[in-house]
Design a protein around this motif. Structure first.
Motif, short mmCIF file in Angstrom:
data_model
loop_
_atom_site.label_atom_id
_atom_site.label_comp_id
_atom_site.label_asym_id
_atom_site.label_seq_id
_atom_site.Cartn_x
_atom_site.Cartn_y
_atom_site.Cartn_z
N GLU A 149 7.41 6.34 -4.63
CA GLU A 149 8.18 5.71 -5.70
C GLU A 149 8.70 4.33 -5.31
O GLU A 149 8.51 3.35 -6.04
N GLU A 150 9.32 4.22 -4.16
CA GLU A 150 9.90 2.94 -3.75
C GLU A 150 8.80 1.92 -3.44
O GLU A 150 8.92 0.74 -3.78
N ALA A 151 7.71 2.39 -2.82
CA ALA A 151 6.62 1.48 -2.49
C ALA A 151 6.01 0.88 -3.75
O ALA A 151 5.66 -0.30 -3.80
N ARG A 152 5.89 1.70 -4.79
CA ARG A 152 5.33 1.20 -6.05
C ARG A 152 6.25 0.15 -6.67
O ARG A 152 5.79 -0.88 -7.17
N GLU A 153 7.54 0.41 -6.63
CA GLU A 153 8.50 -0.51 -7.24
C GLU A 153 8.51 -1.86 -6.53
O GLU A 153 8.72 -2.90 -7.17
N GLN A 154 8.25 -1.87 -5.23
CA GLN A 154 8.35 -3.10 -4.46
C GLN A 154 6.99 -3.76 -4.20
O GLN A 154 6.93 -4.76 -3.48
N SER A 155 5.93 -3.23 -4.78
CA SER A 155 4.61 -3.80 -4.55
C SER A 155 4.46 -5.13 -5.29
O SER A 155 5.13 -5.39 -6.29
N ASP A 156 3.56 -5.97 -4.78
CA ASP A 156 3.29 -7.26 -5.39
C ASP A 156 2.25 -7.15 -6.50
O ASP A 156 2.30 -7.90 -7.48
N VAL A 157 1.30 -6.26 -6.33
CA VAL A 157 0.22 -6.08 -7.30
C VAL A 157 0.02 -4.58 -7.53
O VAL A 157 -0.08 -3.81 -6.57
N ILE A 158 0.01 -4.17 -8.79
CA ILE A 158 -0.32 -2.79 -9.15
C ILE A 158 -1.66 -2.81 -9.88
O ILE A 158 -1.81 -3.51 -10.88
N ILE A 159 -2.62 -2.06 -9.36
CA ILE A 159 -3.93 -1.96 -10.00
C ILE A 159 -4.09 -0.55 -10.55
O ILE A 159 -4.17 0.41 -9.79
N ASP A 160 -4.08 -0.44 -11.86
CA ASP A 160 -4.29 0.85 -12.51
C ASP A 160 -5.79 1.06 -12.71
O ASP A 160 -6.43 0.33 -13.46
N THR A 161 -6.33 2.05 -12.03
CA THR A 161 -7.78 2.28 -12.07
C THR A 161 -8.18 3.35 -13.07
O THR A 161 -9.34 3.78 -13.08
N SER A 162 -7.26 3.76 -13.94
CA SER A 162 -7.55 4.86 -14.87
C SER A 162 -8.79 4.59 -15.70
O SER A 162 -9.58 5.51 -15.97
N HIS A 163 -8.98 3.34 -16.11
CA HIS A 163 -10.09 3.02 -17.00
C HIS A 163 -11.05 2.01 -16.37
O HIS A 163 -11.74 1.27 -17.08
N LEU A 164 -11.08 1.97 -15.04
CA LEU A 164 -11.98 1.08 -14.33
C LEU A 164 -13.05 1.88 -13.60
O LEU A 164 -12.74 2.88 -12.95
N ASN A 165 -14.30 1.43 -13.70
CA ASN A 165 -15.32 2.03 -12.85
C ASN A 165 -15.32 1.30 -11.51
O ASN A 165 -14.55 0.34 -11.30
N VAL A 166 -16.18 1.72 -10.59
CA VAL A 166 -16.18 1.16 -9.25
C VAL A 166 -16.44 -0.34 -9.27
O VAL A 166 -15.76 -1.12 -8.59
N ASN A 167 -17.42 -0.77 -10.07
CA ASN A 167 -17.74 -2.20 -10.12
C ASN A 167 -16.61 -3.03 -10.71
O ASN A 167 -16.31 -4.13 -10.25
#
Length: 307
Positions: A149-167
């Motif tokens: 939880e704390e690491a997510r809040e303090q991150s610089d970039v959040i990449i949500d991969t829910s709708h991303l394929n590998v490429n």
């Protein structure tokens, strides 16, 4: 008469700045299990980062210091953390603060995905969540989210991969950390001789044997396709320029698609009988035309000098 001594002052040069810790490009990758950290790690390697996987948080500062002292390519280092590494420590935020206190400027990337997507991913590979224990997949995911939880809040970039394929995920990382050059397709135009066998790594194989062979021209036989006399002879034959222009157009048309699909290296092999005359001249001309249309291309001659 006393001569006046004139002293010329030497020009002053500013000393080259000494690199400090802030010049080290550090990326810390963390996030939920099943979110795509491995894909992010491979993408960072593709754009020139030295990647350390499953690094205990207690060693992050030591690793950063090693990267700084090593210099060179090590100055771009990515540290990938998962629940196994967090067994040594759960204070990622504290570890990042320690890096900053030492003068480093780490960028923290958090890889995330929806619970439903994570469950599908785990079920598709038939493995349990690292924190699942005897409970359900959802229990393991919930426990990990609490831990992060704390690491997510303090991150610089959040990449949500829910709708991303590998490429798509790889391209996203390259956009963030690679720059334009890292995403460009690099094309090798390779000449070869059919009598020595096909290049095993060729993506395209072109056959230049439809053109007259300079080998049978006595004054050209001992020369190569790199020389003006042979090159002029080959390219002056009927169909030669159309041949090169057609394939330059084909490669230009397909290159963006290859880049979108994550292909970084393309080998176009051009063959003649011995790999000395026709294929060499055609390879040089095709390379020049590809460069003229701003593609990253270079020539290589596998069998030149082999006879």
């Amino acid at each position: 008469m006393q001569e006046e001594c004139v002293t010329e002052s030497m020009p002053e040069f500013a000393p080259e700045p000494t690199p400090d810790e802030a010049d080290t490009d550090l990326v810390v990758v963390t996030g939920v299990s099943g979110g795509g950290r491995s894909t992010v790690a491979r993408a960072l390697e593709n754009v020139g980062f030295y990647v350390v996987d499953n690094l205990p948080q207690a060693l992050m500062l030591d690793m950063a210091q090693l990267a700084f002292e090593a210099g060179g390519a090590a100055r771009r280092t990515a540290m990938v953390l998962d629940v196994r590494s967090r067994a040594f420590s759960t204070d990622l935020a504290g570890a990042v603060r320690a890096l900053k206190d030492r003068g480093f400027s780490p960028r923290v990337v958090f890889v995330d995905a929806d619970d439903e997507v994570l469950i599908r991913r785990f079920e598709s590979v038939r493995r349990s969540h690292p924190l699942q224990g005897d409970g359900r997949l959802a229990d393991g995911i919930a426990a990990e989210r609490k831990l992060l939880e704390e690491a997510r809040e303090q991150s610089d970039v959040i990449i949500d991969t829910s709708h991303l394929n590998v490429n798509q995920l790889r391209r996203r990382v390259e956009e963030l950390f690679g720059g334009e050059d890292a995403r460009r397709l690099r094309i090798t135009v390779l000449s070869f001789g059919f009598k020595y066998g096909l290049p095993p790594d060729a993506d395209y194989v072109l056959d230049a044997r439809f053109l007259p062979n300079p080998f049978w021209v006595p004054e050209l036989r001992e020369h190569t396709g790199l020389e003006e006399g042979v090159s002029g002879y080959v390219l002056g034959q009927e169909g030669a320029h159309d041949f090169v222009a057609t394939y330059a157009s084909l490669i230009a048309t397909t290159a963006p698609g290859f880049e979108r699909e994550g292909k970084r290296y393309l080998t176009v092999a051009i063959g003649c009988t011995g790999g000395k005359h026709r294929s060499v001249a055609i390879a040089e001309e095709l390379t020049a035309q590809l460069r003229d249309i701003r593609l990253s291309a270079h020539s290589s001659h596998r069998d030149l000098g082999r006879e």
